[in-house]
Design an enzyme around this catalytic site. Structure first.
Site, mmCIF file in Angstrom:
data_model
loop_
_atom_site.group_PDB
_atom_site.id
_atom_site.type_symbol
_atom_site.label_atom_id
_atom_site.label_comp_id
_atom_site.label_asym_id
_atom_site.label_seq_id
_atom_site.Cartn_x
_atom_site.Cartn_y
_atom_site.Cartn_z
ATOM 1 N N GLU A 56 1.570 27.501 5.921
ATOM 2 C CA GLU A 56 0.522 26.773 6.644
ATOM 3 C C GLU A 56 -0.637 27.725 6.959
ATOM 4 O O GLU A 56 -0.437 28.815 7.492
ATOM 5 C CB GLU A 56 1.126 26.190 7.945
ATOM 6 C CG GLU A 56 0.128 25.715 8.977
ATOM 7 C CD GLU A 56 -0.832 24.635 8.458
ATOM 8 O OE1 GLU A 56 -0.380 23.641 7.901
ATOM 9 O OE2 GLU A 56 -2.062 24.831 8.627
ATOM 10 N N HIS B 234 21.319 2.361 31.983
ATOM 11 C CA HIS B 234 22.096 3.595 31.954
ATOM 12 C C HIS B 234 23.322 3.415 31.078
ATOM 13 O O HIS B 234 23.976 2.384 31.168
ATOM 14 C CB HIS B 234 22.548 3.964 33.373
ATOM 15 C CG HIS B 234 23.416 5.186 33.395
ATOM 16 N ND1 HIS B 234 22.903 6.463 33.240
ATOM 17 C CD2 HIS B 234 24.760 5.317 33.531
ATOM 18 C CE1 HIS B 234 23.898 7.334 33.295
ATOM 19 N NE2 HIS B 234 25.039 6.672 33.461
ATOM 20 N N GLY C 10 0.805 -1.224 0.000
ATOM 21 C CA GLY C 10 0.000 0.000 0.000
ATOM 22 C C GLY C 10 0.830 1.263 0.000
ATOM 23 O O GLY C 10 1.998 1.273 -0.415
ATOM 24 N N LYS D 30 11.018 7.548 5.387
ATOM 25 C CA LYS D 30 12.009 7.390 6.463
ATOM 26 C C LYS D 30 13.401 7.065 5.922
ATOM 27 O O LYS D 30 14.405 7.354 6.574
ATOM 28 C CB LYS D 30 11.544 6.329 7.467
ATOM 29 C CG LYS D 30 10.653 6.881 8.573
ATOM 30 C CD LYS D 30 9.454 7.556 8.000
ATOM 31 C CE LYS D 30 8.526 8.363 8.761
ATOM 32 N NZ LYS D 30 7.361 8.820 7.999
HETATM 33 C C1 FAD Z 1 4.464 10.391 2.655
HETATM 34 C C2 FAD Z 1 3.696 9.603 3.692
HETATM 35 C C3 FAD Z 1 4.320 9.240 4.866
HETATM 36 C C4 FAD Z 1 3.638 8.508 5.833
HETATM 37 N N1 FAD Z 1 4.289 8.178 6.976
HETATM 38 C C5 FAD Z 1 3.644 7.481 7.926
HETATM 39 C C6 FAD Z 1 4.316 7.093 9.114
HETATM 40 O O1 FAD Z 1 5.495 7.376 9.306
HETATM 41 N N2 FAD Z 1 3.629 6.379 10.030
HETATM 42 C C7 FAD Z 1 2.306 6.035 9.846
HETATM 43 O O2 FAD Z 1 1.719 5.388 10.719
HETATM 44 N N3 FAD Z 1 1.651 6.395 8.724
HETATM 45 C C8 FAD Z 1 2.281 7.098 7.765
HETATM 46 N N4 FAD Z 1 1.626 7.425 6.618
HETATM 47 C C9 FAD Z 1 0.220 6.994 6.461
HETATM 48 C C10 FAD Z 1 0.149 5.497 6.065
HETATM 49 O O3 FAD Z 1 0.834 5.318 4.859
HETATM 50 C C11 FAD Z 1 -1.297 5.069 5.952
HETATM 51 O O4 FAD Z 1 -1.981 5.349 7.144
HETATM 52 C C12 FAD Z 1 -1.396 3.583 5.668
HETATM 53 O O5 FAD Z 1 -0.747 3.246 4.474
HETATM 54 C C13 FAD Z 1 -2.864 3.151 5.612
HETATM 55 O O6 FAD Z 1 -2.959 1.806 5.305
HETATM 56 P P1 FAD Z 1 -4.250 1.219 4.556
HETATM 57 O O7 FAD Z 1 -3.998 -0.234 4.380
HETATM 58 O O8 FAD Z 1 -5.461 1.647 5.252
HETATM 59 O O9 FAD Z 1 -4.276 1.952 3.155
HETATM 60 P P2 FAD Z 1 -3.216 2.091 1.973
HETATM 61 O O10 FAD Z 1 -1.841 1.966 2.441
HETATM 62 O O11 FAD Z 1 -3.636 3.317 1.252
HETATM 63 O O12 FAD Z 1 -3.504 0.823 1.069
HETATM 64 C C14 FAD Z 1 -4.692 0.672 0.352
HETATM 65 C C15 FAD Z 1 -4.425 -0.273 -0.797
HETATM 66 O O13 FAD Z 1 -5.652 -0.593 -1.429
HETATM 67 C C16 FAD Z 1 -5.446 -0.692 -2.834
HETATM 68 N N5 FAD Z 1 -6.750 -0.521 -3.467
HETATM 69 C C17 FAD Z 1 -7.569 0.558 -3.422
HETATM 70 N N6 FAD Z 1 -8.706 0.301 -4.093
HETATM 71 C C18 FAD Z 1 -8.614 -0.964 -4.563
HETATM 72 C C19 FAD Z 1 -9.462 -1.798 -5.345
HETATM 73 N N7 FAD Z 1 -10.648 -1.364 -5.760
HETATM 74 N N8 FAD Z 1 -9.027 -3.039 -5.657
HETATM 75 C C20 FAD Z 1 -7.811 -3.482 -5.244
HETATM 76 N N9 FAD Z 1 -6.961 -2.726 -4.518
HETATM 77 C C21 FAD Z 1 -7.362 -1.496 -4.177
HETATM 78 C C22 FAD Z 1 -4.455 0.434 -3.101
HETATM 79 O O14 FAD Z 1 -3.747 0.216 -4.299
HETATM 80 C C23 FAD Z 1 -3.537 0.353 -1.869
HETATM 81 O O15 FAD Z 1 -2.427 -0.476 -2.087
HETATM 82 C C24 FAD Z 1 2.280 8.134 5.612
HETATM 83 C C25 FAD Z 1 1.647 8.491 4.424
HETATM 84 C C26 FAD Z 1 2.332 9.213 3.468
HETATM 85 C C27 FAD Z 1 1.636 9.585 2.195
#
Ligand code: FAD
Length: 467
Positions: free
Chosen positions: A203, A442, A41, A52
């Site tokens: 901001e 420590h 994802g 990171k």
């Molecule tokens: C630059 C950046 C830095 C981040 N850093 C952090 C961090 O340090 N720590 C942290 O906790 N969070 C961080 N986040 C947030 C984190 O990435 C998300 O909270 C997390 O990925 C959410 O997971 P998820 O599985 O809900 O969704 P996602 O990671 O968005 O995954 C959803 C998946 O579903 C797939 N999908 C969507 N629709 C369909 C469909 N119809 N059929 C099949 N597949 C589909 C997509 O392709 C995707 O792969 C960051 C985000 C960004 C953008």
């Protein structure tokens, strides 16, 4: 048309979906996971992990540049193209690992885009292949989130970029305006500033990291300003004029209109749950709602249809997504489980880092909980001094009646690691008295947690007592 029949269908392979797929496999439940891009994802491919990698590199550069007191001398530079190769290798290693884990746990992974046809059926557009239908008993929707956009701030991937493109630049822009001073904008903006880009953050709210306590933010602002970053709060970008290789940014500040010509504009104004193109309307869910509502078992209002991760709304965090997915999978297996965490940590991986968990003083007050506060400065901690990272503090809050730790805020070096102990304390209801009496190794930064807990009882060893 090919047809697959399974017990459980997981849509989306991010930190929510892939964890659900693995957990279902561990629980011996027949399941299929469908991912339209690459498993892992946003988090593994274009979020947490790649950001990171860049941040780690930026910190190494800064540490060497500021290394005089350690006797470190000489110039240092960063080869961005080479760093990108390393980033790609880390991402590949992790996403390949996830794919193997899904398979090793017996869950089937299908590449393609899933769309509900009915309560028990999806169609999957499989690349270079015929459409596949999957018949299932229950489903977990884990489609994640996408960047928010506002008309004239639409990204073009070249001059006006989003976080995805900012993670993949191979040449260093000389200058950048970051629109939005939230976690993602500040992490990426500070990385570029650390390797020599002139960064201006704009901001709209009256502080960067809106919603974060002001005293934590103040420490971060000091560090960013020292690096040369320009921070404009209560300011709004009004217009972007694209030139051949630059963008002219017009933004309104408290003092009036400012104009800046930069090589890149990075738009990080937030993310929103992704509810489109999944056919939610075909199962009785509203694709135009802001997020998918779930109960404490992660089940939506449609029986047998679950949702987990960013698609369920704020806070959009990978660890929350995975925790929710695990609850969904276990509930499906028949276990009595609920998603009701006391402790959802939030971390900003800037320098210094900010990490928080549980209640702030204001939130405790709003809930009618009287708290005692123990604040300890890293400047009095040996390990912080020897690392040359002695700015910032750690603050423990305990319920003044029960002594139970209800919240922790940290700004400083390794705050992201120090928060783990605080998570255990808040989630398990450990008292300040108990934590303060636990032996900490420590010299470590963790000693600051022990001391902060002791401050609550005015018993800190390395701090002048209150009289
Ligand atoms: C630059 C950046 C830095 C981040 N850093 C952090 C961090 O340090 N720590 C942290 O906790 N969070 C961080 N986040 C947030 C984190 O990435 C998300 O909270 C997390 O990925 C959410 O997971 P998820 O599985 O809900 O969704 P996602 O990671 O968005 O995954 C959803 C998946 O579903 C797939 N999908 C969507 N629709 C369909 C469909 N119809 N059929 C099949 N597949 C589909 C997509 O392709 C995707 O792969 C960051 C985000 C960004 C953008």
């Amino acid at each position: 048309m090919k047809k697959i029949v399974t017990k459980i269908l997981v849509i989306g392979g991010g930190p929510a979906g892939y964890v659900a797929a693995i957990r279902l496999g561990q629980l011996n439940i027949d399941a299929v996971i469908v991912e339209k891009n690459i498993v892992g994802g946003v988090c593994l491919n274009v979020g947490c992990i790649p950001s990171k990698v860049l941040i780690s590199a930026g910190r190494k550069v800064t540490e060497v540049q500021n290394g005089e007191r350690f006797g470190i001398e000489g110039d240092v530079s960063l080869n961005l193209a080479k760093l990108q190769e390393f980033k790609e290798s880390v991402v590949k290693k992790l996403t390949t690992g996830v794919r193997k884990l899904i398979k090793a746990n017996g869950t089937t992974l299908l590449s393609g885009k899933a769309r509900f046809l009915s309560r028990n059926m999806v169609a999957v557009d499989v690349q270079d292949d015929e459409e596949v239908t999957i018949e299932f008993e229950k489903a977990i929707i884990c489609t994640g989130s996408v960047p928010s956009s506002i008309g004239f701030l639409e990204t073009d991937g070249e001059l006006v970029i989003g976080s995805k493109e900012a993670l993949s630049l191979t040449t260093l822009p000389k200058s950048m305006v970051v629109v939005g001073g939230g976690v993602i904008g500040l992490e990426l903006g500070q990385f570029y500033a650390s390797i020599g880009c002139e960064v201006t953050v704009v901001e709209a709210m009256d502080q960067i990291l809106p919603g974060t306590e002001k005293d934590l933010v103040k420490v971060l602002m000091r560090s960013m300003k020292k690096m040369g970053m320009k921070l404009h709060t209560s300011s709004k970008v009004k217009e972007l004029i694209k030139n051949e290789t630059t963008v002219t940014v017009k933004f309104e500040t408290k003092k009036g209109m400012e104009i800046k010509e930069v090589e890149k504009v990075l738009v990080t104004i937030g993310r929103k749950p992704y509810l489109l193109d999944v056919g939610l309307e075909n199962i009785g869910l509203d694709p135009s709602s802001q997020f998918i509502e779930v109960n404490s078992s992660m089940e939506t209002k449609i029986s047998g249809i679950y949702a987990a991760g960013d698609v369920t709304g704020n806070p959009l965090l990978a660890h929350r997504a995975s925790a929710q997915a695990e609850v969904a999978a276990e509930h499906i297996s028949g276990r009595i489980v609920e998603y009701k965490p006391l402790a959802i940590p939030g971390v900003c991986y800037t320098t210094p880092e900010i990490a928080v968990v549980g209640l702030t003083q204001q939130q405790a007050m709003d809930k009618g909980i009287d708290v005692k506060v123990g604040k300890f400065m890293f400047g009095a901690i040996g390990r912080a001094l020897v690392s040359g990272a002695d700015s910032g503090f750690i603050r423990y809050l305990a319920n003044s009646e029960t002594d139970v730790i209800v919240g922790v805020q940290i700004v400083g070096h390794e705050a992201s690691e120090l928060i783990s102990e605080a998570i255990v304390a808040v989630e398990k209801g450990i008292t300040a008295g108990e934590l303060g009496k636990m032996m900490h190794a420590h010299p470590t930064l963790g000693e600051a947690a022990m001391e902060a807990a002791r401050v609550i009882h005015n018993e800190a060893i390395h701090q002048v007592p209150r009289r």
